[in-house]
Scaffold this motif. Structure first.
Motif, short mmCIF file in Angstrom:
data_model
loop_
_atom_site.label_atom_id
_atom_site.label_comp_id
_atom_site.label_asym_id
_atom_site.label_seq_id
_atom_site.Cartn_x
_atom_site.Cartn_y
_atom_site.Cartn_z
N PRO A 9 0.82 -1.22 0.00
CA PRO A 9 0.00 0.00 0.00
C PRO A 9 0.86 1.27 0.00
O PRO A 9 0.48 2.26 -0.62
N ALA A 106 -4.42 -1.79 -7.33
CA ALA A 106 -4.91 -0.90 -6.27
C ALA A 106 -3.97 0.26 -5.99
O ALA A 106 -4.36 1.23 -5.33
N GLN A 109 1.45 3.86 -2.76
CA GLN A 109 1.81 5.25 -2.49
C GLN A 109 3.31 5.30 -2.19
O GLN A 109 3.78 4.63 -1.26
N GLN B 37 -12.36 6.38 -8.73
CA GLN B 37 -11.25 6.23 -7.81
C GLN B 37 -11.69 6.71 -6.43
O GLN B 37 -11.89 7.91 -6.22
N ASP B 38 -11.84 5.79 -5.51
CA ASP B 38 -12.18 6.13 -4.15
C ASP B 38 -10.91 6.59 -3.42
O ASP B 38 -9.80 6.24 -3.82
N GLY B 40 -7.57 7.13 -1.77
CA GLY B 40 -6.46 6.24 -1.46
C GLY B 40 -6.52 4.89 -2.14
O GLY B 40 -5.75 3.99 -1.79
N MET B 41 -7.38 4.77 -3.12
CA MET B 41 -7.57 3.47 -3.77
C MET B 41 -7.20 3.55 -5.26
O MET B 41 -6.87 4.61 -5.77
N GLY B 42 -7.29 2.39 -5.90
CA GLY B 42 -6.99 2.33 -7.32
C GLY B 42 -8.18 2.71 -8.18
O GLY B 42 -9.23 3.11 -7.68
N LYS B 44 -11.14 1.76 -10.59
CA LYS B 44 -12.02 0.64 -10.92
C LYS B 44 -12.82 0.99 -12.17
O LYS B 44 -13.41 2.06 -12.26
N SER B 87 -16.95 9.79 -5.13
CA SER B 87 -15.70 9.31 -5.68
C SER B 87 -15.15 10.35 -6.66
O SER B 87 -15.80 11.36 -6.92
#
Lengths: 114, 114
Positions: A9, A106, A109, B37-38, B40-42, B44, B87
């Motif tokens: 992550p 995902a 960082q 993109q949520d 801190g996420m990748g 989708k 998002s």
């Protein structure tokens, strides 16, 4: 189904040091492409490097290089001589010749510290 | 050359409202994509299109609809907005080829559903 997995992550590295980001993928296709994209805080998506699966030679772009292990389905990114401007989210992605989709992992960082 | 243009850049919706996110590209690209993109996420994949009149579902299509009546435009419709749809939405495009073509991204739409 195709999958892209990034298991780290977050990674921290000091300026001028080297950091390696991991990516594994799964596909039954033989003809595909792998990418690393960078997303700095500006949210802009920037292509870092691209690898064609049928090429055994690892791609290199200045301080960025990949270690492509086709049999292991592994595609790691090495950032050498890290700079503060390298601080960003890094995404691994898979694209198939036979498939319109472009699938991302995902993300990892990366934080570069002085 | 404008590239991929998304509007609006920011939007706040109330639960149950509907809206359309606009995306247009001037590069004559066949392939277009919508990602979310949520934090801190990748990224989708919501929907993608390989040409005018052709669309297909990605990983997270529920609650969204798309259409592709022209090569240039690929709007994303949110019906009955829910807080889970809060998002950042990215539209992207690339030309049709062997699979190694890079994605060109829009600047994103920050959507909050309250």
């Amino acid at each position: 189904a195709q999958t892209v997995t990034q298991s780290q992550p977050e990674m921290s590295v000091q300026e001028a040091e080297t950091v390696t980001l991991s990516c594994t993928y799964d596909t039954s296709e033989s003809n595909y492409y792998l990418f690393w994209y960078k997303q700095p805080p500006s949210r802009q998506m920037i292509l870092v490097i691209r690898q064609e699966a049928y090429k055994q030679q690892n791609a290199t772009e200045n301080r960025f290089s990949v270690n492509f292990q086709k049999a292991a389905k592994s595609f790691s990114l090495k950032i050498s001589d890290s700079q503060l401007g390298d601080t960003a989210m890094y995404f691994c992605a898979l694209s198939l010749h036979s498939w319109g989709k472009f699938q991302f992992g995902a993300g990892t960082q990366v934080v570069v510290t002085p | 050359n404008a590239g991929v243009t998304q509007t609006p850049k920011f939007r706040i919706l109330k639960i149950g409202q509907s809206m359309t996110l606009q995306c247009t590209q001037d590069m004559n690209h066949n392939y277009m994509y919508w990602y979310r993109q949520d934090p801190g996420m990748g990224l989708k994949l919501i929907y993608y299109s390989v040409g005018a009149g052709i669309t297909d579902k990605g990983e997270v299509p529920n609650g969204y609809n798309v259409s592709r009546s022209t090569t240039e435009d690929f709007p994303l419709r949110l019906e009955l907005a829910a807080p889970s749809q809060t998002s950042v939405y990215f539209c992207a495009s690339r030309r049709k080829g062997q699979g190694g073509e890079k994605l060109f991204f829009g600047s994103g739409t920050q959507l909050s559903v309250l």
